[in-house]
Motif scaffolding. Structure first.
Motif, PDB file in Angstrom:
ATOM      1  N   SER A 174       0.819  -1.218   0.000  1.00  0.00           N
ATOM      2  CA  SER A 174       0.000   0.000   0.000  1.00  0.00           C
ATOM      3  C   SER A 174       0.849   1.263   0.000  1.00  0.00           C
ATOM      4  O   SER A 174       0.416   2.295  -0.501  1.00  0.00           O
ATOM      5  CB  SER A 174      -0.972  -0.004   1.175  1.00  0.00           C
ATOM      6  N   CYS A 182       0.890   1.567  -7.558  1.00  0.00           N
ATOM      7  CA  CYS A 182      -0.572   1.675  -7.616  1.00  0.00           C
ATOM      8  C   CYS A 182      -0.993   2.568  -8.784  1.00  0.00           C
ATOM      9  O   CYS A 182      -1.939   2.240  -9.510  1.00  0.00           O
ATOM     10  CB  CYS A 182      -1.116   2.224  -6.299  1.00  0.00           C
ATOM     11  N   GLU A 242      -3.404   1.733 -12.041  1.00  0.00           N
ATOM     12  CA  GLU A 242      -4.579   2.554 -12.350  1.00  0.00           C
ATOM     13  C   GLU A 242      -4.500   3.114 -13.777  1.00  0.00           C
ATOM     14  O   GLU A 242      -5.482   3.077 -14.515  1.00  0.00           O
ATOM     15  CB  GLU A 242      -4.700   3.682 -11.323  1.00  0.00           C
ATOM     16  N   TYR A 261      -9.112  -0.794  -8.547  1.00  0.00           N
ATOM     17  CA  TYR A 261      -8.793  -1.041  -7.144  1.00  0.00           C
ATOM     18  C   TYR A 261      -9.943  -1.841  -6.537  1.00  0.00           C
ATOM     19  O   TYR A 261     -11.098  -1.448  -6.632  1.00  0.00           O
ATOM     20  CB  TYR A 261      -8.618   0.294  -6.416  1.00  0.00           C
ATOM     21  N   LYS A 288      -2.560  -3.660  -1.508  1.00  0.00           N
ATOM     22  CA  LYS A 288      -3.774  -3.293  -2.223  1.00  0.00           C
ATOM     23  C   LYS A 288      -4.030  -4.311  -3.316  1.00  0.00           C
ATOM     24  O   LYS A 288      -3.088  -4.811  -3.933  1.00  0.00           O
ATOM     25  CB  LYS A 288      -3.640  -1.892  -2.829  1.00  0.00           C
ATOM     26  N   TYR A 317      -5.575  -4.972  -6.950  1.00  0.00           N
ATOM     27  CA  TYR A 317      -6.006  -4.387  -8.220  1.00  0.00           C
ATOM     28  C   TYR A 317      -6.250  -5.522  -9.196  1.00  0.00           C
ATOM     29  O   TYR A 317      -5.560  -6.547  -9.148  1.00  0.00           O
ATOM     30  CB  TYR A 317      -4.916  -3.483  -8.807  1.00  0.00           C
TER      31      TYR A 317
END
Length: 172
Positions: free
Chosen positions: A127, A133, A137, A143, A161, A163
């Motif tokens: 994270s 991240c 994206e 997410y 996280k 994804y």
């Protein structure tokens, strides 16, 4: 900056060793990679990737002008998740922030969806790794949630996280 993905070549070992002999990169990857990272380590990795089952492991060198700048892999899961795969990647620190990783992720996902029956690719960055991240994206990944206390890295309990990118126009 434009990049390509291609199969590994044993001649890539020098570049790979130079890139991975870096704590800033290793701190963002799973454990199991030695430090210092040597040419011998790189040769062993490349040989292993070339021998992997090509229906389960999709391992690519990321190149700029045919020089290795990073690595990306997609690894098919098993059992009921056999049409799902996990993605992992890194790029050498001199190439951070140039759009190379986002391009490599997009190219790799396109390859996987066009050449396999995989319907879902997921990634689990730490994270704290905001850059990773953002790469996901920008490459179209959604997410899906926070995985609390999901890993121990360098003696610290860390969140990750989740994804995922789904195949468009699934043909089932």
């Amino acid at each position: 900056m434009e990049c390509s993905i291609r199969e590994w070549h044993i001649e890539d070992a020098d570049n790979l060793a130079e890139l991975l002999n870096n704590k800033n990169i290793l701190n963002n990857l799973r454990d199991g990679l030695p430090y210092p990272y040597t040419k011998k380590d790189a040769q062993e990795f490349i040989r292993a990737m070339l021998l992997e089952d090509k229906t389960r492991t999709f391992a690519f060198a990321i190149t700029v002008h045919d020089r290795v700048v990073g690595s990306i892999g997609v690894f098919r899961c098993g059992n009921i998740h056999f049409r799902t795969a996990e993605m992992g990647y890194y790029i050498g620190e001199p190439y951070w922030g140039k759009g190379i990783m986002t391009s490599a992720v997009k190219k790799t996902c396109r390859y996987i969806f066009e050449n396999t029956d995989i319907i879902r690719i997921f990634a689990e960055p730490f994270s704290f790794n905001i850059s990773s991240c953002r790469v996901l994206e920008k490459a179209g990944f959604q997410y899906e949630g926070l995985l609390r206390n999901n890993a121990v890295k360098n003696g610290k309990v860390l969140d990750m996280k989740m994804y995922a990118l789904l195949r468009e126009n699934e043909d089932d």
